[in-house]
Design a protein around this motif. Structure first.
Motif, short mmCIF file in Angstrom:
data_model
loop_
_atom_site.label_atom_id
_atom_site.label_comp_id
_atom_site.label_asym_id
_atom_site.label_seq_id
_atom_site.Cartn_x
_atom_site.Cartn_y
_atom_site.Cartn_z
N VAL A 1 0.77 -1.07 0.06
CA VAL A 1 -0.18 0.04 0.27
C VAL A 1 0.79 1.08 -0.07
O VAL A 1 1.85 1.47 0.57
CB VAL A 1 -0.91 0.07 1.20
N GLU A 2 0.38 2.50 -0.63
CA GLU A 2 0.91 3.58 -0.61
C GLU A 2 0.08 4.66 -0.31
O GLU A 2 -1.40 4.42 -0.67
CB GLU A 2 1.64 3.92 -1.85
N GLY A 3 0.17 5.75 0.31
CA GLY A 3 -0.75 6.94 0.74
C GLY A 3 -0.86 7.04 2.45
O GLY A 3 -0.04 6.51 2.98
N ASP A 4 -1.74 8.14 2.69
CA ASP A 4 -1.80 8.66 3.90
C ASP A 4 -3.08 7.98 4.49
O ASP A 4 -4.08 8.12 4.09
CB ASP A 4 -1.73 10.07 4.01
N GLU A 5 -2.77 7.86 5.86
CA GLU A 5 -4.05 7.44 6.63
C GLU A 5 -4.99 6.14 6.11
O GLU A 5 -6.10 6.35 5.53
CB GLU A 5 -4.97 8.47 6.89
N ILE A 6 -4.28 5.13 5.82
CA ILE A 6 -4.84 4.22 4.76
C ILE A 6 -5.72 3.34 5.83
O ILE A 6 -5.28 3.00 7.04
CB ILE A 6 -3.77 3.32 4.34
N PRO A 7 -7.06 3.06 5.31
CA PRO A 7 -7.94 2.28 6.21
C PRO A 7 -7.49 0.99 6.51
O PRO A 7 -6.70 0.41 5.70
CB PRO A 7 -9.34 2.40 5.30
N PRO A 8 -7.71 -0.06 7.77
CA PRO A 8 -7.43 -1.13 8.09
C PRO A 8 -7.80 -1.90 7.15
O PRO A 8 -9.00 -2.03 6.62
CB PRO A 8 -7.79 -1.28 9.69
N PRO A 9 -7.10 -3.24 6.97
CA PRO A 9 -7.72 -4.17 5.99
C PRO A 9 -8.66 -5.09 6.90
O PRO A 9 -8.62 -5.05 7.92
CB PRO A 9 -6.28 -5.22 5.73
N ILE A 10 -9.54 -5.73 6.24
CA ILE A 10 -10.72 -6.36 6.74
C ILE A 10 -10.65 -7.86 6.12
O ILE A 10 -10.95 -7.79 4.93
CB ILE A 10 -11.85 -5.78 6.62
N ARG B 1 -12.34 6.97 -0.01
CA ARG B 1 -10.98 7.41 -0.57
C ARG B 1 -10.88 7.23 -1.95
O ARG B 1 -11.50 6.08 -2.38
CB ARG B 1 -10.03 6.44 0.22
N ASP B 2 -10.02 7.69 -2.82
CA ASP B 2 -9.76 7.86 -4.06
C ASP B 2 -8.56 6.67 -4.10
O ASP B 2 -7.78 6.32 -3.25
CB ASP B 2 -9.09 8.78 -4.59
N MET B 3 -8.65 5.78 -5.11
CA MET B 3 -7.85 4.48 -5.05
C MET B 3 -7.44 4.14 -6.37
O MET B 3 -7.98 4.35 -7.49
CB MET B 3 -8.66 3.35 -4.54
N ILE B 4 -6.10 3.80 -6.60
CA ILE B 4 -5.55 2.81 -7.49
C ILE B 4 -5.42 1.42 -7.31
O ILE B 4 -4.72 1.26 -6.45
CB ILE B 4 -4.22 3.77 -8.20
N PRO C 1 -4.94 9.74 -2.87
CA PRO C 1 -5.21 8.75 -3.42
C PRO C 1 -4.28 7.48 -2.45
O PRO C 1 -3.39 7.85 -2.00
CB PRO C 1 -4.60 8.68 -4.76
N VAL C 2 -5.02 6.25 -2.28
CA VAL C 2 -4.28 5.05 -1.69
C VAL C 2 -4.03 3.94 -3.10
O VAL C 2 -4.91 4.08 -3.71
CB VAL C 2 -5.54 4.45 -0.81
N VAL C 3 -2.84 3.78 -3.02
CA VAL C 3 -2.52 2.71 -3.98
C VAL C 3 -2.56 1.41 -3.39
O VAL C 3 -1.62 0.96 -2.48
CB VAL C 3 -1.03 3.23 -4.67
N VAL C 4 -3.39 0.43 -3.97
CA VAL C 4 -3.10 -0.86 -3.50
C VAL C 4 -2.81 -1.75 -4.55
O VAL C 4 -3.28 -1.81 -5.62
CB VAL C 4 -4.66 -1.37 -3.22
#
Length: 616
Positions: free
Chosen positions: A161-170, A209-212, A383-386
């Motif tokens: 992952v890349e980004g700020d304040e990334i939500p926790p995985p579930i 969140r915006d995401m790639i 953006p969060v890059v997953v």
């Protein structure tokens, strides 16, 4: 005689007087001094004055040569002199560092334009700094997970992952708080637990969140953006029901009609089970070419919640004001890199111009080179890059076999290849003519085959896909129109009759098999018709996936073996433009091809076939 002598004396006296008069006149005439000399003399006088002041009256004299020397010292050095001086003074850098800097500059130049920013926002200087808010929150136990726990889960599932304040995985669907009908439908489809991209991707999107999203083919990317879209539409419908002519709340853009149809079917599947259980009815629309627009407009008349579209028809409907995006808050670009590569850049930008407020933007693909990520990041909000695996890496559940087959022997050898596995089998070709030839040949040999390419009408294309998916036909022969995102059940074998021109297409093609944890085989025919670049890319892809490398590839001269130091220094493995592992961006054939196309386009405009001019 005396008279004569007197006359002579008088004459001489007169001559002497005339000579003196001429000399006096000459003394009155000011001698001409050239401009250059005058300037030097003026400069010298100025210097003399300064010298007198500085040295308490010390005299300063110099010859004309010295004056010229002083003048030349006053002249500023040329840019060429300055440049050479800077080069001498600059610290020495290694060849590798110079190449890294060159590649960085190339990538920056490619991502200078903000393709995803609407013209209105660009003109007014509007920029959003905070992501959109949704009413969704994970359970308290998930919210209380420490950063270390989150990292451990991501490491366990191989999620980057890349980004700020990334939500926790579930790790399960129930904790994602989906309604019971959706959970039951997932279970009925045999989906009991989320895949890695879903473990991290769903919480990110549900949070607004915006995401790639980058994950290998067959990893369940469609559900990652479809389920949050349904949740958003449900929430908005409960808050304020749509009336006729309004909507949509969410939009999904796909590069091909077949992929749009498949995504639309998934949306319909889940919205149907919700309405059956008493939830508000969510209307979705398939907006693609080849279908009568009247049926699509009928849905809009009643208010549409979700639209799945291809760029051409969507642009057409928006331009004709048959539909608007005033209420749209959610946008997904599926196979985003292909949308850009296929020339839909301007179409997508025009679509963006119809948004009236902030939107949540999502980009998904199995192959997402750095250039796409760069221009996307410039327009997305925090953006969060997953990333699950390397962008552009082949699915490890696919056994890749590469065989050297002469061009004239390929069609005959094809029948032998079909015997490797039971049906269904997919055959990919580069051009439409080959698709038709192979389809005809297989029918003559008694093989139950169908064909699909961009030259066929929509009815034929839909019949071919439907009959192949239903198991009524054993073989589907297709161009790359069927390689992106299409999900065929239980494909055991993919045959690349032609190697594609780009390694990204190869990754997408072989990804039609080995889906959802199953294994599959991909056979590719190669010969001297292929460029050395694509063969080197293929060699490195096989090496990365720990597959057998045939002798014909093993013997190729490999410049990338010498470029390992460059890859470490730049942090980019292979080409940052197309994702190929066999070359760097400076030698990228795809980049060169696109540059030549751009030049050809400008020439067409110049000669009157583009812009406001008519076609020649």
């Amino acid at each position: 005689m005396a008279v004569h002598e007197g006359q002579l004396e008088a004459t001489e006296q007169n001559g002497g007087n005339q000579q003196r008069g001429a000399e006096e006149e000459e003394e009155d005439i000011e001698e001409y001094v050239p401009v250059k000399k005058r300037r030097l003399m003026a400069a010298q006088q100025l210097l003399n004055k300064k010298a007198v002041k500085g040295a308490n009256g010390a005299n300063m004299t110099s010859t004309l040569d010295e004056q010229e020397g002083l003048k030349s010292s006053e002249i500023k050095p040329s840019l060429l002199v300055k440049s050479s001086q800077l080069k001498k003074d600059a610290p020495e850098i290694s060849v590798t560092e110079a190449l890294v800097m060159q590649e960085k500059e190339m990538i920056e130049r490619l991502s200078e334009k903000k393709h995803l920013v609407p013209v209105r926002e660009l003109a007014k200087g509007i920029s959003y700094t905070e992501p959109m808010q949704t009413g969704w929150k994970p359970p308290l136990a998930i919210r209380n997970l420490s950063e270390k726990d989150c990292k451990d889960i991501r490491r366990q599932w191989h999620i980057l992952v890349e980004g700020d304040e990334i939500p926790p995985p579930i790790k399960n669907f129930k904790d994602m708080r989906f309604p019971d009908p959706i959970l039951k439908k997932l279970k009925a489809k045999g989906i009991t637990r989320p895949t890695p991209i879903q473990v991290q991707g769903l919480p990110v999107i549900l949070s607004g969140r915006d995401m790639i999203g980058i994950a290998f083919t067959g990893s369940g990317k469609t559900l990652v953006f479809v389920l949050p879209l349904i949740m958003l539409a449900l929430q908005e419908e409960v808050r304020m029901p749509l009336i006729g002519g309004e909507g949509p709340f969410g939009l999904v853009v796909c590069p091909s009609r077949e992929l749009a149809r498949q995504t639309y079917d998934v949306v319909e599947e889940f919205t149907a089970v919700l309405s059956e259980k008493g939830y508000p009815q969510l209307r979705s629309m398939l907006c693609i070419g080849g279908i009568d627009m009247r049926s699509q407009l009928e849905v809009v008349k009643h208010g549409v919640h979700i639209v799945v579209a291809t760029p051409g028809r969507l642009k057409d409907m928006l331009a004709k004001k048959k539909m608007n995006l005033d209420n749209c808050k959610y946008l997904t670009l599926d196979e985003a890199d292909r949308l850009v590569d296929l020339g839909f850049e301007e179409d997508i930008r025009e679509v963006f111009d119809h948004f009236r407020g902030q939107r949540q933007t999502l980009l998904f693909s199995a192959t997402m080179p750095k250039k796409i990520q760069n221009f996307a990041k410039s327009a997305l909000v925090k953006p969060v890059v997953v990333n699950v695996g390397r962008a552009g890496a082949a699915n490890l559940d696919v056994i890749q076999e590469v065989e050297y087959v002469k061009q004239e022997a390929k069609i005959v050898y094809l029948l032998e290849c079909l015997q490797k596995t039971p049906p269904p089998v997919l055959i990919f070709c580069e051009n439409k003519a080959d698709v038709d030839d192979i389809h005809e040949y297989l029918l003559l040999k008694g093989v139950e085959a169908v064909a699909i390419h961009g030259g066929k009408d929509q009815e034929e294309r839909e019949f071919a896909i439907a009959s192949f998916k239903a198991g009524k036909k054993d073989v589907l022969v297709a161009t790359d129109v069927a390689s992106k995102g299409l999900d065929f059940p239980d494909i055991q074998h993919v045959i690349n009759y032609d190697m594609p021109a780009e390694i990204e297409n190869y990754v997408h093609r072989i990804g039609r098999t080995g889906r959802c944890g199953k294994t599959g085989i991909a056979t590719s025919f190669i010969n001297k018709n292929q460029s050395e670049t694509i063969l080197l890319d293929l060699k490195h892809l096989l090496k990365e996936a720990k597959q057998r490398i045939p002798p014909v590839l093993a013997t190729l001269d490999d410049p990338m073996e010498e470029a390992e130091e460059l890859a470490k220094a730049s942090g980019v493995k292979g080409c940052a433009y197309c994702g190929g592992l066999g070359h760097r961006i400076s030698e990228c054939p795809k980049l060169e091809h696109q540059k030549s196309q751009a030049i050809a386009g400008t020439r067409r405009d110049y000669f009157g076939s583009g812009g406001y001019g008519g076609e020649i």
